[in-house]
Design an enzyme around this catalytic site. Structure first.
Site, PDB file in Angstrom:
ATOM      1  N   LYS A 298      -3.451  -2.071  15.478  1.00  6.55           N
ATOM      2  CA  LYS A 298      -2.767  -1.346  16.372  1.00  6.55           C
ATOM      3  C   LYS A 298      -3.575  -1.119  17.863  1.00  6.55           C
ATOM      4  O   LYS A 298      -4.962  -1.047  17.675  1.00  6.55           O
ATOM      5  CB  LYS A 298      -2.629   0.077  16.136  1.00  6.55           C
ATOM      6  CG  LYS A 298      -1.368   0.147  14.938  1.00  6.55           C
ATOM      7  CD  LYS A 298      -0.775   1.475  15.059  1.00  6.55           C
ATOM      8  CE  LYS A 298       0.627   1.502  14.392  1.00  6.55           C
ATOM      9  NZ  LYS A 298       0.660   2.378  13.214  1.00  6.55           N
TER      10      LYS A 298
ATOM     11  N   VAL B 237      -5.352   0.098   2.882  1.00 11.23           N
ATOM     12  CA  VAL B 237      -5.565  -1.356   2.857  1.00 11.23           C
ATOM     13  C   VAL B 237      -6.771  -1.666   1.804  1.00 11.23           C
ATOM     14  O   VAL B 237      -6.567  -2.488   0.924  1.00 11.23           O
ATOM     15  CB  VAL B 237      -5.790  -2.165   4.215  1.00 11.23           C
ATOM     16  CG1 VAL B 237      -6.057  -3.581   3.948  1.00 11.23           C
ATOM     17  CG2 VAL B 237      -4.513  -1.948   5.051  1.00 11.23           C
TER      18      VAL B 237
ATOM     19  N   LYS C 138      -5.996  10.280   0.814  1.00 14.63           N
ATOM     20  CA  LYS C 138      -6.018   8.983   1.396  1.00 14.63           C
ATOM     21  C   LYS C 138      -7.273   8.176   0.760  1.00 14.63           C
ATOM     22  O   LYS C 138      -8.231   8.605   1.063  1.00 14.63           O
ATOM     23  CB  LYS C 138      -6.004   9.180   2.819  1.00 14.63           C
ATOM     24  CG  LYS C 138      -6.096   7.837   3.543  1.00 14.63           C
ATOM     25  CD  LYS C 138      -6.255   8.040   5.194  1.00 14.63           C
ATOM     26  CE  LYS C 138      -6.942   7.033   5.884  1.00 14.63           C
ATOM     27  NZ  LYS C 138      -7.061   6.992   7.294  1.00 14.63           N
TER      28      LYS C 138
ATOM     29  N   ASP D  23     -17.006   5.047  13.836  1.00 18.00           N
ATOM     30  CA  ASP D  23     -15.774   4.688  13.156  1.00 18.00           C
ATOM     31  C   ASP D  23     -15.201   3.589  13.049  1.00 18.00           C
ATOM     32  O   ASP D  23     -14.569   3.037  13.968  1.00 18.00           O
ATOM     33  CB  ASP D  23     -14.643   5.859  13.604  1.00 18.00           C
ATOM     34  CG  ASP D  23     -13.653   6.160  12.884  1.00 18.00           C
ATOM     35  OD1 ASP D  23     -13.209   5.414  11.915  1.00 18.00           O
ATOM     36  OD2 ASP D  23     -12.730   7.169  13.177  1.00 18.00           O
TER      37      ASP D  23
ATOM     38  N   GLU E  62       0.899  -1.407  -0.147  1.00 20.89           N
ATOM     39  CA  GLU E  62       0.094   0.190   0.057  1.00 20.89           C
ATOM     40  C   GLU E  62       0.779   1.289   0.000  1.00 20.89           C
ATOM     41  O   GLU E  62       2.097   1.244   0.196  1.00 20.89           O
ATOM     42  CB  GLU E  62      -0.921   0.092   1.230  1.00 20.89           C
ATOM     43  CG  GLU E  62      -0.106  -0.050   2.573  1.00 20.89           C
ATOM     44  CD  GLU E  62      -1.161   0.615   3.668  1.00 20.89           C
ATOM     45  OE1 GLU E  62      -1.381   1.839   3.630  1.00 20.89           O
ATOM     46  OE2 GLU E  62      -1.126  -0.119   4.937  1.00 20.89           O
TER      47      GLU E  62
ATOM     48  N   SER F 191     -13.060   1.153  10.020  1.00 20.08           N
ATOM     49  CA  SER F 191     -12.485   1.173   9.019  1.00 20.08           C
ATOM     50  C   SER F 191     -13.075   0.360   7.844  1.00 20.08           C
ATOM     51  O   SER F 191     -13.380  -0.785   7.981  1.00 20.08           O
ATOM     52  CB  SER F 191     -10.976   0.756   9.176  1.00 20.08           C
ATOM     53  OG  SER F 191     -10.460   0.890   7.825  1.00 20.08           O
ATOM     54  N   ALA F 192     -13.149   0.807   6.591  1.00 16.98           N
ATOM     55  CA  ALA F 192     -13.779   0.251   5.260  1.00 16.98           C
ATOM     56  C   ALA F 192     -12.789  -0.930   5.038  1.00 16.98           C
ATOM     57  O   ALA F 192     -13.021  -1.839   4.401  1.00 16.98           O
ATOM     58  CB  ALA F 192     -13.852   1.103   4.115  1.00 16.98           C
ATOM     59  N   ASP F 193     -11.524  -1.093   5.630  1.00 18.48           N
ATOM     60  CA  ASP F 193     -10.671  -2.209   5.406  1.00 18.48           C
ATOM     61  C   ASP F 193     -11.481  -3.505   5.888  1.00 18.48           C
ATOM     62  O   ASP F 193     -11.031  -4.494   5.352  1.00 18.48           O
ATOM     63  CB  ASP F 193      -9.352  -2.153   6.307  1.00 18.48           C
ATOM     64  CG  ASP F 193      -8.386  -0.894   5.959  1.00 18.48           C
ATOM     65  OD1 ASP F 193      -8.675  -0.316   4.996  1.00 18.48           O
ATOM     66  OD2 ASP F 193      -7.177  -0.647   6.669  1.00 18.48           O
TER      67      ASP F 193
HETATM   68  N1  PSU Z   1      -2.744   1.394  10.616  1.00 19.31           N
HETATM   69  C1  PSU Z   1      -1.429   1.518  10.750  1.00 19.31           C
HETATM   70  N2  PSU Z   1      -0.698   1.910   9.941  1.00 19.31           N
HETATM   71  C2  PSU Z   1      -1.090   2.770   8.743  1.00 19.31           C
HETATM   72  C3  PSU Z   1      -2.610   2.409   8.643  1.00 19.31           C
HETATM   73  C4  PSU Z   1      -3.364   1.672   9.599  1.00 19.31           C
HETATM   74  O1  PSU Z   1      -0.672   0.826  11.778  1.00 19.31           O
HETATM   75  O2  PSU Z   1      -0.408   3.372   8.014  1.00 19.31           O
HETATM   76  C5  PSU Z   1      -3.321   3.146   7.556  1.00 19.31           C
HETATM   77  C6  PSU Z   1      -3.471   1.968   6.320  1.00 19.31           C
HETATM   78  O3  PSU Z   1      -3.444   2.674   5.013  1.00 19.31           O
HETATM   79  C7  PSU Z   1      -5.039   1.575   6.618  1.00 19.31           C
HETATM   80  C8  PSU Z   1      -5.466   3.052   6.666  1.00 19.31           C
HETATM   81  O4  PSU Z   1      -5.601   0.877   5.638  1.00 19.31           O
HETATM   82  O5  PSU Z   1      -4.633   3.761   7.778  1.00 19.31           O
HETATM   83  C9  PSU Z   1      -6.884   2.790   7.720  1.00 19.31           C
HETATM   84  O6  PSU Z   1      -7.348   4.034   7.743  1.00 19.31           O
HETATM   85  P1  PSU Z   1      -9.122   4.388   8.282  1.00 19.31           P
HETATM   86  O7  PSU Z   1      -8.885   3.836  10.060  1.00 19.31           O
HETATM   87  O8  PSU Z   1      -9.366   5.789   8.218  1.00 19.31           O
HETATM   88  O9  PSU Z   1      -9.859   3.324   7.569  1.00 19.31           O
HETATM   89 MN    MN Z   2     -12.037   5.527  10.144  1.00 18.41          MN
END
Ligand code: PSU
Ligand code: MN
Length: 304
Positions: free
Chosen positions: A158, A105, A85, A137, A24, A139-141
Site C-alpha cells: 500500500k 502475512v 494480531k 517501523d 490470512e 513489518s516483520a512480513d
Molecule cells: N496491508 C494491507 N492490509 C492488511 C495488512 C497489511 O493492505 O490487512 C495486514 C496484513 O496482515 C499484514 C499486516 O501482514 O497488516 C502487517 O502489519 P504490520 O505493518 O504491523 O507488520
Molecule cells: Mn509495524
C-alpha cells in the site's frame, strides 16, 4: 511437532493432492469492517474453489492453530472484538497461553509452511513505513519472506508505506519480487507505479517453476508475487495521496505506534474514501486468490 487443526476440506485436499491456497485472517479482523469482512472471506474462499484449489484460512483459536476454518469459526472471528494480531514474535505465545489471534502475512507463512502449503494469497503485505528512518517501523512480513518458503500473492504494497524503501529491504533480504504481467511494481490501489519491478513473469507456471527452483537450490525464503489490481477497480493516485497523508498525520498526532499503525491507517482511509478503498480492496484480494490458485495448481500438475 505442534498440533495442526486441519479443516475437513484441507485434510481431504492433502490426502488427494488437491492444490491448497493459504489465506490470512488479520485482513478479516483488522483489515476490513464487519460484516463485509466475513462476506469477503467467504467470497475469496469460493473464488479459490472455483479455480480448482482448496482454501485454508489460518488463525489461532483458543490456543489451537487452525489450517482452514469452518463457517462458524469464520463468522465468530469476523465479529470478535479485540482479537490479537499475530506475527512471528507472538504466535507461539498465543498458542501456548490458549489465546485467540489473527495471523498476519508473516504468521500465515509460518503456519502454511508447517502445514506443507506452498502458496498464499492476500491483499497487501506489510513493509517499510514512512518515516521508518526515525521510527524503525518495518513489518516483520519482509523478514519472513526471506526465511519461509511460501509464495505470497499480493497486489504489491500500500501507498501508506514507503514503497522504494520496501523494495530496497526486500532486495537486501534476497526476496524475489515478481510483477505479474507487467514491468512495474503495482501499488495496491493503483495497478502501476513509477517503480520498476525487479522481476516479471507472465505465466503462473513460470512462478511455480521459480518456487521449485529455489527449493531445489536449498534457498530458505519465499517469493513475493505482485499482482496488479484489475483496471476497473483502481483508485487514482490523485484521489488517494491526500487521504493517505491525512491519515498518516492523524496517526502521528494520536501517537499510534507498533502494531496499531497499519489497522489505524486502513480504517481512516476506509472512512475518508467513504468505503471506496474497501471496494478496491475486495476486487484485488479476489484477483490475487485466483492467481494463487493457478500457481498452486501448476506446482502440483507440473511436478506430477
Ligand atoms: N496491508 C494491507 N492490509 C492488511 C495488512 C497489511 O493492505 O490487512 C495486514 C496484513 O496482515 C499484514 C499486516 O501482514 O497488516 C502487517 O502489519 P504490520 O505493518 O504491523 O507488520
Ligand atoms: Mn509495524
Amino acid at each position: 511437532m505442534i498440533d495442526l487443526h486441519l479443516s475437513e476440506e484441507v485434510r481431504a485436499a492433502k490426502a488427494d493432492q488437491t492444490p491448497i491456497v493459504a489465506l490470512e485472517s488479520t485482513i478479516i479482523t483488522h483489515g476490513m469492517p464487519y460484516p463485509q469482512n466475513v462476506e469477503v472471506a467467504r467470497q475469496v474462499e469460493a473464488d479459490i474453489r472455483d479455480a480448482g484449489a482448496v482454501p485454508a484460512t489460518i488463525a489461532v483459536i483458543d490456543g489451537r492453530l487452525h489450517i482452514g476454518l469452518d463457517e462458524a469459526q469464520l463468522e465468530a472471528l469476523g465479529q470478535a472484538k479485540g482479537v490479537a494480531k499475530l506475527s512471528r514474535a507472538d504466535m507461539a505465545a498465543c498458542i501456548a497461553t490458549g489465546g485467540t489471534g489473527a495471523t498476519t502475512v508473516a504468521a500465515t507463512m509460518i503456519a502454511a509452511q508447517l502445514a506443507g502449503i506452498d502458496v498464499f494469497a492476500t491483499g497487501g503485505i506489510g513493509g517499510v513505513h514512512k518515516g521508518a528512518e526515525l521510527s524503525f517501523d518495518i513489518s516483520a512480513d519482509l523478514q519472513e519472506l526471506s526465511a519461509t518458503a511460501v509464495t505470497v500473492v499480493a497486489a504489491g504494497a500500500k501507498a501508506i508505506l514507503d514503497l522504494p524503501k520496501t523494495l530496497e529491504v526486500l532486495e537486501t533480504l534476497g526476496v524475489p519480487v515478481i510483477a505479474y504481467g507487467q514491468d512495474c511494481f503495482p501499488a495496491f490501489w493503483s495497478a502501476t507505479s513509477d517503480l520498476a519491478a525487479p522481476l516479471r513473469m507472465d505465466d503462473p507456471a513460470a512462478i511455480a517453476r521459480a518456487h521449485r527452483t529455489r527449493r531445489a537450490m536449498g534457498l530458505p525464503g519465499g517469493q513475493l508475487v505482485a499482482n496488479p489490481i484489475p483496471a476497473e477497480a483502481e483508485i487514482a493516485a490523485e484521489v488517494l495521496t491526500p487521504i493517505i497523508d491525512q491519515a498518516q498525520a492523524e496517526a502521528d498526532a494520536a501517537g499510534v505506534s507498533g502494531k496499531g499503525v497499519t489497522p489505524f491507517l486502513l480504517q481512516r482511509i476506509f472512512e475518508l474514501t467513504e468505503g471506496r478503498s474497501l471496494e478496491a480492496n475486495i476486487a484485488l484480494v479476489r484477483n490475487n486468490a485466483r492467481l494463487a490458485a493457478r500457481i498452486a495448481r501448476s506446482l502440483i500438475e507440473d511436478a506430477a
